[in-house]
Enzyme design. Structure first.
Site, PDB file in Angstrom:
ATOM      1  N   LYS A   1       0.826  -1.210   0.000  1.00 45.01           N
ATOM      2  CA  LYS A   1       0.000   0.000   0.000  1.00 45.01           C
ATOM      3  C   LYS A   1       0.860   1.261   0.000  1.00 45.01           C
ATOM      4  O   LYS A   1       0.652   2.192   0.776  1.00 45.01           O
ATOM      5  CB  LYS A   1      -0.975  -0.013   1.178  1.00 45.01           C
ATOM      6  CG  LYS A   1      -1.934  -1.202   1.136  1.00 45.01           C
ATOM      7  CD  LYS A   1      -2.881  -1.196   2.311  1.00 45.01           C
ATOM      8  CE  LYS A   1      -3.834  -2.383   2.258  1.00 45.01           C
ATOM      9  NZ  LYS A   1      -3.166  -3.675   2.530  1.00 45.01           N
ATOM     10  N   ARG A   2       1.826   1.297  -0.895  1.00 49.08           N
ATOM     11  CA  ARG A   2       2.707   2.450  -1.005  1.00 49.08           C
ATOM     12  C   ARG A   2       2.045   3.564  -1.820  1.00 49.08           C
ATOM     13  O   ARG A   2       0.996   3.383  -2.414  1.00 49.08           O
ATOM     14  CB  ARG A   2       4.039   2.049  -1.647  1.00 49.08           C
ATOM     15  CG  ARG A   2       4.846   1.026  -0.854  1.00 49.08           C
ATOM     16  CD  ARG A   2       5.197   1.551   0.534  1.00 49.08           C
ATOM     17  NE  ARG A   2       6.296   0.814   1.151  1.00 49.08           N
ATOM     18  CZ  ARG A   2       6.182  -0.100   2.096  1.00 49.08           C
ATOM     19  NH1 ARG A   2       4.989  -0.421   2.540  1.00 49.08           N
ATOM     20  NH2 ARG A   2       7.239  -0.695   2.614  1.00 49.08           N
TER      21      ARG A   2
END
Length: 324
Positions: free
Chosen positions: A96-97
């Site tokens: 979830k960058r």
């Protein structure tokens, strides 16, 4: 791994299962704590037991980051083990960058070049320049958060603009201008149920990564009813329900049993899906509903495969091939 290869694995295995490797050192069986690398030992056993029934693995990086350097080493070993022993598996880094461009470029380098995963989950909040660096890698995938499975998803994702368009719909619409169905997927939580119809209205061809089946209470039937396409178009993830099926020394066998149940259920759901290539799944079941035979009907006859994706014999007559 490209789109065609993912679809081919779904056909071969009669499965669109993704196993989430959310490996918590506090939850793995106690006897593994004596291993030199307990996290990798657990992951290896889970992978060996469940690989015949799934097409993807999704390690959530938070579980590894929480252990510092040792956790990163375990994650790297896990990815390398998959690459070397199960090259047909699609590997997703659930990280979830998403940050300003130069930072995202380094995240992309870390996961795509150094670790070698196929895909990474990305948060879209900062817009195109935060997502673009991940999309510059040929053969790699961005899986963008769109409509998530957590209760707080309603705090923002269902907010509407002046035209009545909800935020998750704006994400779907806008992001499809950044990529294509060949390098862009979306995260849509299984707990959203009939909202899959709304997602498909906006993104009819995109693959969806679907967490929330199992421990989070999402319904596989609802996901398939509203979200499945003629190419399947789904990767449904189950983590805790599989990997923590037992806390004893039989943990791997218990995980295999849970993965097999989901695979069998998915095969039945896929049985009405006609793929672009002209394949249609045919299956035979036991009296208890377990799948004992799977074949893919083609224009030239039947391509027979078992649950491990083995077997290539074509026949003009229906034949059965045992899976288990």
């Amino acid at each position: 791994m490209n789109r065609e290869q993912i679809i081919e694995q779904i056909k071969k295995k009669g499965s669109f299962l993704c196993v989430g490797l959310d490996t918590d050192i506090k939850k793995i069986p106690e006897h593994l704590l004596n291993e030199e690398d307990p996290i990798f030992a657990f992951n290896k056993a889970i992978i060996d037991a469940t690989a015949p029934y799934c097409v993807a693995y999704k390690p959530n990086t938070a579980f590894y980051e929480s252990l510092g350097v040792d956790g990163w080493k375990a994650l790297d070993r896990t990815v390398r083990y998959l690459r070397e022993n199960y090259s047909d598996q699609f590997i997703i880094a659930d990280a979830k960058r998403g940050d300003i461009g130069n930072t995202s470029s380094l995240y992309a380098r870390a996961f795509f070049e150094n670790m070698g995963v196929d895909a990474i989950t990305v948060a879209p909040y900062m817009g195109f320049d935060s997502v673009k660096p991940f999309m510059e890698y040929d053969g790699k995938w961005v899986i963008l958060l769109a409509l998530t499975s957590n209760p707080g998803s309603h705090d923002f994702q269902f907010r509407t603009d002046m035209t009545g368009t909800r935020l998750f719909e704006q994400v779907l619409e806008t992001a499809q201008k950044w990529g294509t169905p060949d390098n862009l997927m979306f995260v849509v939580g299984a707990t959203q149920g009939a909202m899959f119809a709304e997602v498909r209205r906006v993104a009819p061809s995109s693959f969806l990564l679907v967490p929330g089946v199992g421990a989070q209470g999402g319904s596989l039937e609802d996901v398939a009813k509203w979200g499945i396409t003629h190419e399947c178009g789904l990767l449904v993830n189950s983590s805790r329900g599989i990997i923590y099926a037992s806390k004893g020394e039989d943990f791997a066998e218990a995980a295999a049993a849970e993965a097999r149940k989901l695979r069998d259920h998915m095969t039945i759901l896929l049985s009405t899906v006609v793929f672009k290539s002209g394949h249609m799944i045919d299956l035979a079941t036991t009296s208890t509903g377990g799948v004992t035979a799977i074949s893919f009907r083609t224009r030239k006859g039947f391509k027979l495969v078992d649950g491990r994706g083995r077997g290539t014999a074509d026949s003009t007559h229906r034949r059965k091939h045992r899976t288990e």
